[in-house]
Motif scaffolding. Structure first.
Motif, PDB file in Angstrom:
ATOM      1  N   ASP A   1       0.866  -1.183   0.000  1.00 32.13           N
ATOM      2  CA  ASP A   1       0.000   0.000   0.000  1.00 32.13           C
ATOM      3  C   ASP A   1       0.898   1.227   0.000  1.00 32.13           C
ATOM      4  OD1 ASP A   1      -1.835   2.094   0.616  1.00 32.13           O
ATOM      5  OD2 ASP A   1      -3.194   0.592   1.482  1.00 32.13           O
ATOM      6  N   ASP A   2       0.530   2.246  -0.785  1.00 35.58           N
ATOM      7  CA  ASP A   2       1.380   3.427  -0.842  1.00 35.58           C
ATOM      8  C   ASP A   2       1.083   4.405   0.302  1.00 35.58           C
ATOM      9  OD1 ASP A   2      -1.093   3.715  -2.129  1.00 35.58           O
ATOM     10  OD2 ASP A   2      -0.426   5.597  -3.020  1.00 35.58           O
ATOM     11  N   GLU A   3      -0.034   4.198   1.011  1.00 33.29           N
ATOM     12  CA  GLU A   3      -0.390   5.121   2.088  1.00 33.29           C
ATOM     13  C   GLU A   3       0.346   4.724   3.359  1.00 33.29           C
ATOM     14  OE1 GLU A   3      -2.647   7.667   2.192  1.00 33.29           O
ATOM     15  OE2 GLU A   3      -3.339   7.525   0.112  1.00 33.29           O
ATOM     16  N   LYS A   4       1.139   5.660   3.845  1.00 34.21           N
ATOM     17  CA  LYS A   4       1.927   5.377   5.046  1.00 34.21           C
ATOM     18  C   LYS A   4       1.014   5.070   6.237  1.00 34.21           C
ATOM     19  CE  LYS A   4       5.785   7.135   7.677  1.00 34.21           C
ATOM     20  NZ  LYS A   4       6.344   8.362   8.223  1.00 34.21           N
ATOM     21  N   GLN A   5      -0.068   5.878   6.359  1.00 33.35           N
ATOM     22  CA  GLN A   5      -0.986   5.734   7.492  1.00 33.35           C
ATOM     23  C   GLN A   5      -1.574   4.322   7.541  1.00 33.35           C
ATOM     24  OE1 GLN A   5      -2.180   8.119   9.658  1.00 33.35           O
ATOM     25  NE2 GLN A   5      -1.236   9.986   8.831  1.00 33.35           N
ATOM     26  N   ILE A   6      -1.981   3.850   6.380  1.00 34.26           N
ATOM     27  CA  ILE A   6      -2.606   2.532   6.325  1.00 34.26           C
ATOM     28  C   ILE A   6      -1.580   1.449   6.675  1.00 34.26           C
ATOM     29  CG2 ILE A   6      -3.762   0.850   4.799  1.00 34.26           C
ATOM     30  CD1 ILE A   6      -5.599   3.097   5.245  1.00 34.26           C
ATOM     31  N   ARG A   7      -0.376   1.614   6.119  1.00 34.42           N
ATOM     32  CA  ARG A   7       0.665   0.623   6.409  1.00 34.42           C
ATOM     33  C   ARG A   7       0.953   0.556   7.907  1.00 34.42           C
ATOM     34  NH1 ARG A   7       3.655   2.922   2.213  1.00 34.42           N
ATOM     35  NH2 ARG A   7       5.190   3.633   3.730  1.00 34.42           N
ATOM     36  N   ARG A   8       1.027   1.748   8.503  1.00 36.52           N
ATOM     37  CA  ARG A   8       1.322   1.795   9.928  1.00 36.52           C
ATOM     38  C   ARG A   8       0.218   1.114  10.725  1.00 36.52           C
ATOM     39  NH1 ARG A   8       2.274   7.490  12.684  1.00 36.52           N
ATOM     40  NH2 ARG A   8       1.124   6.928  14.561  1.00 36.52           N
TER      41      ARG A   8
ATOM     42  N   VAL B   1       4.696  -8.985   9.759  1.00 39.71           N
ATOM     43  CA  VAL B   1       4.284  -8.078   8.679  1.00 39.71           C
ATOM     44  C   VAL B   1       5.495  -7.521   7.950  1.00 39.71           C
ATOM     45  CG1 VAL B   1       3.052  -5.953   8.142  1.00 39.71           C
ATOM     46  CG2 VAL B   1       2.180  -7.467   9.926  1.00 39.71           C
ATOM     47  N   GLU B   2       5.405  -7.559   6.618  1.00 34.60           N
ATOM     48  CA  GLU B   2       6.416  -6.951   5.757  1.00 34.60           C
ATOM     49  C   GLU B   2       5.692  -5.898   4.908  1.00 34.60           C
ATOM     50  OE1 GLU B   2       9.622  -7.651   5.650  1.00 34.60           O
ATOM     51  OE2 GLU B   2      10.239  -6.708   3.759  1.00 34.60           O
ATOM     52  N   GLU B   3       6.347  -4.773   4.656  1.00 31.18           N
ATOM     53  CA  GLU B   3       5.656  -3.699   3.936  1.00 31.18           C
ATOM     54  C   GLU B   3       6.301  -3.431   2.584  1.00 31.18           C
ATOM     55  OE1 GLU B   3       5.319  -0.126   6.258  1.00 31.18           O
ATOM     56  OE2 GLU B   3       5.230  -1.311   8.100  1.00 31.18           O
ATOM     57  N   SER B   4       5.463  -2.962   1.662  1.00 31.83           N
ATOM     58  CA  SER B   4       5.981  -2.525   0.370  1.00 31.83           C
ATOM     59  C   SER B   4       5.103  -1.361  -0.111  1.00 31.83           C
ATOM     60  CB  SER B   4       5.924  -3.670  -0.635  1.00 31.83           C
ATOM     61  OG  SER B   4       6.299  -3.190  -1.904  1.00 31.83           O
ATOM     62  N   VAL B   5       5.718  -0.385  -0.826  1.00 26.95           N
ATOM     63  CA  VAL B   5       4.961   0.829  -1.172  1.00 26.95           C
ATOM     64  C   VAL B   5       4.446   0.819  -2.602  1.00 26.95           C
ATOM     65  CG1 VAL B   5       6.073   2.307   0.518  1.00 26.95           C
ATOM     66  CG2 VAL B   5       7.108   2.021  -1.732  1.00 26.95           C
ATOM     67  N   CYS B   6       4.914  -0.107  -3.435  1.00 23.92           N
ATOM     68  CA  CYS B   6       4.415  -0.077  -4.809  1.00 23.92           C
ATOM     69  C   CYS B   6       4.374  -1.486  -5.405  1.00 23.92           C
ATOM     70  CB  CYS B   6       5.261   0.851  -5.686  1.00 23.92           C
ATOM     71  SG  CYS B   6       6.942   0.299  -5.830  1.00 23.92           S
TER      72      CYS B   6
ATOM     73  N   GLY C   1       6.548  -4.704  -4.587  1.00 23.28           N
ATOM     74  CA  GLY C   1       5.728  -5.693  -3.906  1.00 23.28           C
ATOM     75  C   GLY C   1       5.911  -7.073  -4.513  1.00 23.28           C
ATOM     76  N   LEU C   2       5.933  -7.130  -5.855  1.00 22.34           N
ATOM     77  CA  LEU C   2       6.069  -8.412  -6.537  1.00 22.34           C
ATOM     78  C   LEU C   2       7.424  -9.049  -6.235  1.00 22.34           C
ATOM     79  CD1 LEU C   2       4.403  -7.708 -10.004  1.00 22.34           C
ATOM     80  CD2 LEU C   2       3.743  -9.466  -8.360  1.00 22.34           C
ATOM     81  N   SER C   3       8.471  -8.222  -6.284  1.00 20.99           N
ATOM     82  CA  SER C   3       9.790  -8.825  -6.025  1.00 20.99           C
ATOM     83  C   SER C   3       9.902  -9.256  -4.571  1.00 20.99           C
ATOM     84  CB  SER C   3      10.923  -7.866  -6.425  1.00 20.99           C
ATOM     85  OG  SER C   3      10.699  -6.599  -5.876  1.00 20.99           O
ATOM     86  N   ARG C   4       9.281  -8.472  -3.687  1.00 22.51           N
ATOM     87  CA  ARG C   4       9.320  -8.861  -2.287  1.00 22.51           C
ATOM     88  C   ARG C   4       8.515 -10.149  -2.058  1.00 22.51           C
ATOM     89  NH1 ARG C   4      10.561  -4.523   1.990  1.00 22.51           N
ATOM     90  NH2 ARG C   4      11.598  -3.181   0.500  1.00 22.51           N
TER      91      ARG C   4
ATOM     92  N   MET D   1       1.672   0.798 -10.683  1.00 22.76           N
ATOM     93  CA  MET D   1       0.868  -0.088 -11.532  1.00 22.76           C
ATOM     94  C   MET D   1      -0.451  -0.417 -10.831  1.00 22.76           C
ATOM     95  SD  MET D   1       3.379  -3.316 -11.070  1.00 22.76           S
ATOM     96  CE  MET D   1       2.590  -4.534 -12.087  1.00 22.76           C
ATOM     97  N   ASN D   2      -1.428  -0.758 -11.621  1.00 19.47           N
ATOM     98  CA  ASN D   2      -2.721  -1.107 -11.080  1.00 19.47           C
ATOM     99  C   ASN D   2      -2.603  -2.386 -10.245  1.00 19.47           C
ATOM    100  OD1 ASN D   2      -5.388  -1.808 -10.687  1.00 19.47           O
ATOM    101  ND2 ASN D   2      -6.015  -0.978 -12.681  1.00 19.47           N
ATOM    102  N   GLY D   3      -3.312  -2.412  -9.110  1.00 16.07           N
ATOM    103  CA  GLY D   3      -3.296  -3.598  -8.258  1.00 16.07           C
ATOM    104  C   GLY D   3      -3.746  -4.830  -9.022  1.00 16.07           C
TER     105      GLY D   3
END
Lengths: 227, 901
Positions: free
Chosen positions: A12-19, A32-37, A41-44, A62-64
């Motif tokens: 998710d690109d929203e920091k608030q949501i990730r937090r 939990v592991e985070e990714s912003v795009c 995300g795919l490589s992670r 890119m579109n989800g």
């Protein structure tokens, strides 16, 4: 497999949501592991090998939906989509493309956790059990029997197929298209009215109050889920 | 009361209308050479000395030194050079004058005809345009060029002047300056070579400039000017409310026909009307048997009527069976006191046969004076009506008629003894009648003649000779011919009638079809398209419709022709037509060299656009008949365009007022509905963050619940705002699918969740309710909003009912509460945005819920309304239209059905 300790990747690109998700999910014992795009995300997802992915539909790069498609080329990791109301169409397409479930923002944490649990349970092979219980509703797949409070319910073959499909994926949303394809066949994918009619019939047989169903839940515009 | 002292409003209006219009001063002379140009230049110099901005637009000095001397020092606009058929010509540069826009322009020789390719065919039209632009004009004119005096001058001098100027030009002139010199002096000047008349031989000139002629012309000019002065005095008196003996309400009516003699009648009527200071009508009665046979005749009729119109008459075209009766009826209806009618040139026999219109009018004209004017029609020069088409003569009908007769004779001959002569005569009448009905008089006469000969030769004893033994057969022969004559005439007349009514019907039908096509449409472009298509179909040409855009620039809005076929020249014509509000282009007096004909779309508030047409056949000029139809089309188009533009304006004004009101409401709503939950959230959160141990776990939970409620309230509000915005911006796209209403209700109820817990909720769904085609999510939204509304506006614990059933093949769903009633006058308004009931209870909400419901239901093509429940409370009901065919029987999956039932 025990749900606790499962590894979840949040894209998710929203920091608030990730937090928020990090705090809440960690609190419930997930890693939990985070990714912003999407690209990252795919490589992670490939490197980190998570048990489940929470994916935001509106990503900057890119579109989800595209993320789901690319992911499904090599992996069956369950994906729960986070969407806003305006992305209704993308959401359904993503579900049809292989995403497992969705939650609409703003969502309650309880709702998200329930979805996560259902998805993980499914991966663990809960659907293979020969007898499925949903409170008063019991479906014995091996004997093709459906009972409510111990009373056998007579279902037509179509009704039974529908029932079984929902039960096998219990807790998970099944889109109209998915249900139509598996029960009626690929050429009936757009005949939503078949579903409406049969779901109505099923409810009249298994629900206490068909106008306030407790088992077969309608996900407006998306599909149905069995609880 | 001295009411009669008040100024005549009509006169005041007329004087007001002249404001903004340039003033015309005409230097009027009896003949060439009296010194009009000289007088005009002198007057101009005086004005120049007074500081007036004078420009010479066109002055003919004819090489006379005195005149040239006067011209010196006067600013002038150089003439425009034009080439026509290889020769170079000079014409007044109208555009340069309009651009220069001086106060006063000198334009010599008002009656001049411009070179083809100029904007107007005639110079007086140039002058009119100058006047319309607010420029004053000095001009010169000889009395013989005046339209109504044209005949008299021709009669006096024996010279017909072709270049005439309509009387209205002189009438609108603010001043007429008579330039007069004694005849002897004029003849002397002629001898000295000081008089220049173009295109006249010396001999002719000498004949023209006889003292008698000159005196007669002088008298005409003097009398005309005197009458003018008279009228000026009178209009002054009227304008200033000075009482005086006004002429009684005379009204002159002239009967016009296609005959060239009618033009003369029109001019006579005009003079009489002028003398009587009265209105006048020019009337044409179209009787079936007088229907103009050829285009030439129609052309002449149109010309005569146009002449009358130009001379100030009201022209009327009526259709009726009896000319005399129609004329008299109209005369009585319009209080006509004088009828002018031409003495017909028919023979006595013709009159005896058809009855004389003149006689009938005179006999029945109780109280109306009838003036019968004798006249000789001038032989029409052939070039005068290029449209004249000779009725094509074909031999074929004659041959057919003869063959028919012969064949029948051959058939009848073997039965001669059986039938007898009388019956054979009867049989032989058949081809005569047939030819009459089919081919008209002449072929039938031919058939009759052949019949007579055949009958005589083969059947009348002694047979095989032309001798007739029994004289009584001669009567039979005569009968034969008479029958042929009568039936032939009758059928010819009938065919003419049919043809004329068919033509009229086509015209009326085209107009009717167009008006019907454009009446109900509320979009401009489809209207313009159908106008263009209809005109193109009817006129067989390429059509363009041009309307001004927001900057006032004309753009092509519809048409069968593309914009590319409007070259620079055509655009110039279009622009001129739009600016002047007059038709121009091919076949008109103005800019006749253009390829297309352009008509203004005139409405009461100016010109709305331009309709252009170019005939598919480049050699074709539009006939007057077609021109009138085109004008009718243009009129219809103008009305339609005006109607739509006015509607548009009204809509815009309304939208503006509405959006103003809404903006205020939105601001109030935003400030209240966003701030209140925000305040509670921020308050609770800051409280929780402040210190850890102040609050008991129960209090903490309370604060957290406050935050949750505030946040969901904001979420609802933002959703509503977004929904409303989506609805209004037209971004809302219905995703229609087959929906089970019971399912929709179930989802809506479950979505409201705990809010409904304390409420007895009754859900009544008709068991066999069909599926409806609708957007599931949106209809669910409607139900949620309605339920939410019911919850808010009724006491907690009171019952809420959701009822769905089938009524008139439409699914009807209502939500009823037991809250307070809505005042009847507010039942509609509750669906307005930001409208909130003045409820005794404090109700939180956005005031958007019902507006959104209405928007969604209307997008589905359904209807939503509110009513007070007779048992108390409010019922809001909506219906959804039936979908496109209910879905067919739903097949079970697989083959075998009924699992164990």
């Amino acid at each position: 497999m025990e749900a606790k300790g499962a590894r979840i990747l949040v894209i998710d690109d929203e920091k608030q949501i990730r937090r928020l998700l990090k705090v809440a999910l960690t609190g419930h014992g997930y890693e939990v592991e985070e990714s912003v795009c999407g690209g990252d995300g795919l490589s992670r997802a490939a490197a980190y090998r998570p048990d489940l992915i929470v994916l935001d539909l509106g990503l900057p790069d890119m579109n989800g939906l595209e993320v789901v498609r690319q992911l499904r080329e090599w992996s069956q990791i369950p994906v729960i989509i986070l969407s806003v109301k305006e992305q209704e169409n993308d959401k359904i397409t993503a579900l049809d493309a292989g995403a497992d479930d969705y939650v609409t923002k703003p969502f309650s944490m309880g709702e998200l956790l329930a979805r996560i649990r259902a998805a993980l349970r499914h991966v663990a092979g809960a659907g293979d059990e020969p007898v499925l219980k949903f409170g008063d509703l019991i479906i014995d797949i091996a004997r093709r029997r459906v009972t409510i409070n111990g009373m056998e319910i007579k279902l037509t073959p179509t009704e039974y197929d529908l029932m079984k499909n929902l039960a096998v994926h219990a807790g998970k949303v099944l889109t109209h298209r998915q249900l139509l394809r598996t029960v009626w066949g690929p050429s009936y994918e757009n005949d939503t009215h078949y579903l409406r009619v049969y779901i109505g019939q099923l409810r009249r047989k298994i629900e206490q109050d068909p106008s306030r169903p407790g088992h077969i839940i309608t996900e407006p515009g998306v599909g149905y889920r069995l609880l | 009361m001295k009411n009669d002292k008040r100024a005549d409003p009509d006169a005041l209006l007329a004087s007001l209308e002249q404001e903004g219009q340039g003033k015309l001063t005409v230097f009027l002379g009896a003949a060439a050479g009296v010194g009009k140009t000289y007088a005009m230049l002198e007057a101009a110099r005086e004005r120049l000395a007074d500081g007036v901005d004078v420009v010479a637009g066109w002055v003919e000095t004819h090489g006379r030194s005195e005149t040239s001397a006067l011209l010196e020092g006067l600013p002038s606009i150089p003439p425009r050079r034009l080439e026509y058929r290889g020769k170079k010509f000079s014409e007044m540069d109208l555009d340069a004058l309009l651009t220069r826009k001086p106060e006063l322009v000198l334009v010599d020789e008002l009656a001049h005809t411009n070179i083809p390719g100029s904007r107007h065919a005639r110079r007086y039209r140039d002058v009119e345009e100058l006047l319309a632009a607010g420029i004053n004009v000095y001009t010169t004119l000889n009395i013989q060029h005046l339209e109504t005096l044209n005949d008299i001058v021709a009669r006096i001098t024996g010279v017909t002047v072709r270049e005439t100027v309509p009387d209205r030009i002189l009438e609108t002139a603010s001043q007429i300056q008579l330039v007069d010199i004694p005849p002897d002096e004029l003849i002397q000047r002629l001898k000295e070579g000081k008089v220049y008349v173009p295109g006249q031989a010396e001999e002719a000139l000498r004949k023209f400039f006889r003292p008698g002629n000159i005196n007669a012309l002088r008298e005409l000019a003097l009398r005309y000017t005197a009458r003018r002065v008279d009228r000026q005095v009178e209009s002054y008196m009227r304008l200033h409310g000075i009482a005086g003996p006004w002429p009684a309400g005379e009204r002159v009516m002239v009967c016009v026909s296609p005959s060239p003699f009618s033009a003369q009648l029109v001019r006579i009527a005009r003079r009489m009307a002028e003398g009587l200071q009265s209105e006048w009508l020019a009337v044409y009665v179209e009787a079936p048997r007088r229907y103009p046979a050829g285009e030439g005749e129609k052309d002449r009729l149109a010309k005569n009527l146009r002449l009358a119109e130009e001379l100030g008459a009201e022209t009327i075209h009526i259709t009726g069976g009896d000319v005399a009766e129609e004329l008299l009826e109209l005369a009585r209806k319009r209080n006509v006191s004088q009828i002018i009618i031409g003495k017909p040139l028919h023979s006595k026999f013709w009159e005896w046969l058809h009855g004389s219109v003149v006689d009938k009018i005179i006999r029945q004209s109780h109280g109306i004076s009838v003036h019968v004017i004798p006249g000789k029609p001038k032989p029409e020069p052939e070039q005068y009506n290029p449209g004249r088409v000779r009725r094509s003569f074909s031999l074929l009908p004659y041959i057919k008629a003869s063959l028919l007769m012969t064949a029948l004779t051959a058939l009848a001959y073997p039965f001669k003894p059986l039938l007898g002569a009388v019956n054979i005569a009867m049989i032989l009448l058949l081809p005569v009648l047939f030819s009459a009905v089919k081919w008209g008089t002449r072929p039938s006469m031919t058939a009759a003649a052949i019949g007579v000969v055949i009958f005589d030769f083969f059947f009348v004893p002694p047979t095989f000779t032309f001798t007739v033994a029994d004289v009584r057969y001669v009567i039979s022969f005569a009968m034969f011919l008479l029958v042929a004559l009568f039936t032939g005439t009758l059928s010819t007349r009938l065919q003419l009638q049919i043809k004329s009514s068919r033509q009229r019907e086509v015209k009326v039908a085209a107009l009717y079809a167009l008006s019907r096509d454009i009446a109900a449409v509320s979009e401009l472009d489809p209207v313009l398209e159908s106008i263009a298509r209809k005109v193109a179909d009817t006129m067989e040409g390429q059509v363009v419709v041009l309307l001004p855009d927001s900057n006032g620039k004309l753009v092509l809005r519809a048409g069968s022709a593309s914009a590319s076929c409007l070259n620079e020249n055509e655009w110039a014509v279009v622009t001129w037509v739009f600016e002047k509000g007059q038709k121009a282009g091919r076949g008109t007096d103005t800019l006749g060299a253009a390829a297309g004909l352009y008509l203004p779309l005139r409405a009461d508030k100016g010109v709305r656009g331009v309709l252009g047409i170019r005939s598919n056949d480049p050699d074709n000029y539009f006939q007057p008949e077609q021109l009138r139809l085109l004008e009718a089309f243009a009129g219809l188009a103008a009305v339609a365009v005006t109607r739509l533009q006015l509607a548009e304006q009204a809509r815009e004004a309304q939208t503006l007022a509405e959006s103003e009101r809404l903006r205020t409401a939105l601001f109030n709503s935003l400030s209240h509905d966003l701030r209140t939950p925000l305040a509670s959230i921020i308050g609770a959160v800051t409280g929780l963050l402040e210190e850890d141990n102040v609050y008991t776990p129960a209090a903490r939970r309370d604060l957290l619940l406050t935050i949750q409620q505030g946040a969901s309230r904001m979420n609802r509000f933002v959703n509503n705002l977004l929904d409303m915005a989506r609805l209004e911006s037209g971004m809302l796209q219905l995703k229609k699918e087959w929906c089970d209403i019971e399912d929709v209700i179930g989802v809506a109820v479950s979505r409201l969740g705990i809010a409904l817990v304390n409420r007895p909720l009754k859900i009544l769904v008709q068991p066999d309710l069909p599926l409806v085609q609708a957007d599931f999510v949106l209809i669910e939204q409607v139900l949620v909003n309605l339920l939410d509304n019911a919850l808010k506006y009724s006491e907690s614990g009171s019952e809420i009912a959701v009822i769905a059933n089938l009524r008139n093949e439409q699914v009807e769903i209502s939500v009823a509460d037991r809250g307070p009633e809505v005042p009847t006058e507010d039942l509609e308004r509750i669906f307005d945005k930001f409208y909130r009931l003045k409820s005794p209870r404090l109700v939180s909400g956005t005031g958007l819920g019902l507006a959104i419901c209405k928007g969604i239901i209307e997008a589905h093509g359904g209807r939503i309304w509110a009513a007070n429940n007779p048992q108390g409370g409010v019922v809001i009901t909506f219906i959804l239209p039936p979908g496109n065919g209910l879905p067919g029987k739903v097949p079970a999956a697989g083959e075998g059905d009924e699992h164990g039932s």
